[in-house]
Design an enzyme around this catalytic site. Sequence first.
Site, short mmCIF file in Angstrom:
data_model
loop_
_atom_site.label_atom_id
_atom_site.label_comp_id
_atom_site.label_asym_id
_atom_site.label_seq_id
_atom_site.Cartn_x
_atom_site.Cartn_y
_atom_site.Cartn_z
N ASP A 148 -0.11 -0.25 8.35
CA ASP A 148 -0.61 -0.23 7.46
C ASP A 148 0.21 1.19 6.90
OD1 ASP A 148 -3.10 -1.46 6.00
OD2 ASP A 148 -3.45 1.11 5.99
N LYS A 169 -9.28 -4.92 10.77
CA LYS A 169 -7.92 -4.24 11.04
C LYS A 169 -8.37 -3.02 12.03
CE LYS A 169 -5.43 -2.38 7.55
NZ LYS A 169 -4.51 -3.65 7.00
P1 NDP Z 1 2.40 4.48 4.38
O1 NDP Z 1 2.10 5.48 4.67
O2 NDP Z 1 3.99 3.70 3.83
O3 NDP Z 1 2.37 4.95 2.46
C1 NDP Z 1 1.83 5.72 1.85
C2 NDP Z 1 1.43 6.45 0.80
O4 NDP Z 1 0.58 6.51 0.00
C3 NDP Z 1 2.23 7.49 1.35
O5 NDP Z 1 3.17 7.81 0.37
C4 NDP Z 1 1.06 8.63 1.50
O6 NDP Z 1 1.75 9.92 1.36
C5 NDP Z 1 0.40 7.92 -0.06
N1 NDP Z 1 -1.58 8.42 1.07
C6 NDP Z 1 -2.18 8.30 2.05
N2 NDP Z 1 -3.22 8.06 2.03
C7 NDP Z 1 -3.27 9.48 0.48
C8 NDP Z 1 -3.95 9.89 0.21
N3 NDP Z 1 -5.08 10.03 1.05
N4 NDP Z 1 -4.09 10.87 -0.62
C9 NDP Z 1 -2.67 11.03 -1.20
N5 NDP Z 1 -2.06 9.74 -1.08
C10 NDP Z 1 -1.90 8.97 0.57
O7 NDP Z 1 1.64 3.18 3.95
P2 NDP Z 1 1.93 1.39 3.56
O8 NDP Z 1 2.46 1.78 1.81
O9 NDP Z 1 1.80 0.69 3.88
O10 NDP Z 1 0.16 1.58 2.53
C11 NDP Z 1 -0.29 1.54 1.59
C12 NDP Z 1 -1.58 0.48 1.14
O11 NDP Z 1 -0.89 -0.94 0.35
C13 NDP Z 1 -2.26 1.31 1.67
O12 NDP Z 1 -3.82 1.04 0.69
C14 NDP Z 1 -2.76 0.11 2.54
O13 NDP Z 1 -3.49 -0.44 3.32
C15 NDP Z 1 -1.90 -1.45 1.70
N6 NDP Z 1 -1.29 -2.25 1.77
C16 NDP Z 1 -0.47 -1.91 2.96
C17 NDP Z 1 -0.13 -3.16 3.49
C18 NDP Z 1 1.48 -3.22 3.93
O14 NDP Z 1 2.33 -4.09 4.60
N7 NDP Z 1 2.22 -2.34 5.05
C19 NDP Z 1 0.24 -5.07 2.98
C20 NDP Z 1 -0.96 -4.77 2.56
C21 NDP Z 1 -2.03 -3.22 1.85
P3 NDP Z 1 1.28 11.46 2.06
O15 NDP Z 1 2.56 10.98 3.07
O16 NDP Z 1 1.81 12.67 1.84
O17 NDP Z 1 0.09 10.62 3.15
O1 2IT Z 2 -3.45 -4.99 3.96
C1 2IT Z 2 -2.74 -5.28 4.37
O2 2IT Z 2 -2.52 -7.01 4.75
C2 2IT Z 2 -1.51 -5.17 5.71
N1 2IT Z 2 -1.74 -3.61 5.83
C3 2IT Z 2 -0.97 -6.46 6.83
C4 2IT Z 2 -1.51 -6.74 7.23
C5 2IT Z 2 -0.38 -7.17 8.31
O3 2IT Z 2 -1.13 -8.34 9.31
O4 2IT Z 2 0.76 -8.04 7.95
#
Ligand code: NDP
Ligand code: 2IT
Length: 445
Positions: free
Chosen positions: A166, A126
Site C-alpha cells: 500500500d 490492513k
Molecule cells: P505509493 O506509496 O506508491 O504512492 C502514494 C502517492 O500518494 C505518492 O505520490 C505520495 O506522495 C502520495 N501521498 C501519500 N500520502 C499523501 C498525503 N498525505 N498527501 C499527499 N499526497 C500523498 O502508494 P500507492 O500508489 O500504492 O497507493 C495510493 C492509494 O491507492 C492509497 O490510498 C492506497 O490505499 C490505494 N490503493 C493501493 C493499492 C495498491 O495495490 N498499491 C490497491 C488499492 C488501493 P508523497 O511521496 O509526497 O507522500
Molecule cells: O487497498 C488495497 O486494496 C491494497 N492496498 C491492496 C491489497 C492487496 O492485498 O493486494
Amino acid sequence: MPPSVRPAFESVLRRNPGDFEFHQAVHEVLASIIPVLEENPRYLDEAILERLVEPERQIIFRVPWVDDNGRIHVNRGYRVQFSSVLGPYKGGLRFHPSVNSSIIKFLGFEQIFKNALTAQGIGGAKGGSDFDPHGRSDAEIMRFCQAFMNELYRHLGEHTDVPAGDIGVGAREVGYLFGQYRKITNRHESGMFTGKGTGWGGAEVRTEATGYGTVYFVQEMLAVRGESIEGRRVLVSGSGNVAIYAIEKAAQLGALPITASDSSGYVVDEAGIDVELLKQVKEEERLRVASYAERRPSARFVPGRRVWEVPAEIALPCATQNEVNGRDAARLIANGVVAVAEGANMPSLPEAVDAFQAAGVLFAPGKAANAGGVATSALEMSQNAARQRWNFADSEHKLHAIMRSMHTEAYQAAERYGHPGNYVVGANCAAFVKVADAMIAQGVI
Ligand code: NDP
Ligand code: 2IT
C-alpha cells in the site's frame, strides 16, 4: 443516520473515540445499505452490523530499529484483521507517518467489502506503521522491514493472513518483508504475501493492476452512457504505484492524462504525461514529482496545490484519503468533469461524493474502482497454490474480466435497491449481502 443502523454506529463511536477516518468509512457503508436491511431484516436480528464493525482481531506492536548512524528508533506496527468470513485475511501494509489506528481500521473495514466484490474468496485486513520511508537509505528500509516482520510473522500465513503493499510499501519492501518471514519460519511459503517479484512467485500484472483496473472501471461506466475514454483529458493525483499505472492505461486507451502529484504539489503536462519518464523519476530514482517537470519542457510544477483545479473530463484520485473536498468537487464539476473513479481508498470527502452524484457525474467508489489490485493479489495466491505462472496477457485479460463483472454487479445492485446509477449504494449493497450471508451461514463466532 436511520434508526436501524444507529446502534452499530454508536458502538463504533463509543469504542473508537477520535478515529475519524474509521467513523467516516463506517458511516458511508451503513448509510448506503438501508434498502438491503429493509428487504431482509434478518441481518439486523443477527446483529450483523454490530459484529462487522468490530474487527475480529487487532494487533499493535513495537517496532524498534537502528538507523545508519547507530541511533535507535521506535515505531508502532499495526495489523487489523477485520473479517475472515470469506477467506483468509487479505489487505495491504502502509508505511506512512500519518498511520494510526483510525487509518488502519478504516482501510481494513473498506477492505472487507472490496474483497467481497472481487468474488475471489478473500477476507479483509490492513496493517502498517507510522514509519516514514522518505529519505531513508536502502539499508534502513531493510532493517525496518525486518524488525516489522519479527513481530508480525506469527500472525500471518497463506491460510491465515496475506499482506501486500500500500502507500510506502512496494516491490522493494515486499522483498525484505518476505525474506524475513522466510528466515524466521524456515518456510518458503509463496502464498503468504502478494506483490512479490515476478521471479520468485509474484504475479504478472500485480504491479499494474490497481491503476489499470481503475481505468477499466471508468471505461465500463462510460460505456453505459455510450461514451468512451478516448481523447479525454484525465487528471490523476499521486505519483506512486496506483497513479503511474492509471496514467499508463489511460494513455494506452487513447485518453490524455495530464497530471501527477505528490505531497509537495503537482505537475501538469499539456502534451500528456510521459509515463516512462515518470517511472524513471519515481520508481528508479525515487525523486519528487517536481523532477519530472524539470526534465520535460511541456510540463510545469505547481507547488503546494492539488490537481483538481486543472480543467478535465475525468478525475482519478490515486494518492490518499480525503484528498478531494467539496470545493475541489465544485471546481471539477464547473470545469465539466463527467467521471470520477477512486484509485485511492476513500479519497473523496462525503461532501464531494454528494456533489458529484447531485451533478450527475459518474462516480466510482474505491472499493469497486481500485479492487483490481487485490483481485490480482488473489490471482497471485491461486498461482502460488497451484505452482503455476500465468503470462502477462492472460493475467491482464483476467483482471479486465473481474473489473467488468464488478462493474456489472455494482450497477445492477444499484438498480435493484432503488438507486440506479449510484455505484456507492450498488457496491456497498452487493458486497454487504455476500459478507452478511456468509456470517449467518457460519454462525455466531
Ligand atoms: P505509493 O506509496 O506508491 O504512492 C502514494 C502517492 O500518494 C505518492 O505520490 C505520495 O506522495 C502520495 N501521498 C501519500 N500520502 C499523501 C498525503 N498525505 N498527501 C499527499 N499526497 C500523498 O502508494 P500507492 O500508489 O500504492 O497507493 C495510493 C492509494 O491507492 C492509497 O490510498 C492506497 O490505499 C490505494 N490503493 C493501493 C493499492 C495498491 O495495490 N498499491 C490497491 C488499492 C488501493 P508523497 O511521496 O509526497 O507522500
Ligand atoms: O487497498 C488495497 O486494496 C491494497 N492496498 C491492496 C491489497 C492487496 O492485498 O493486494
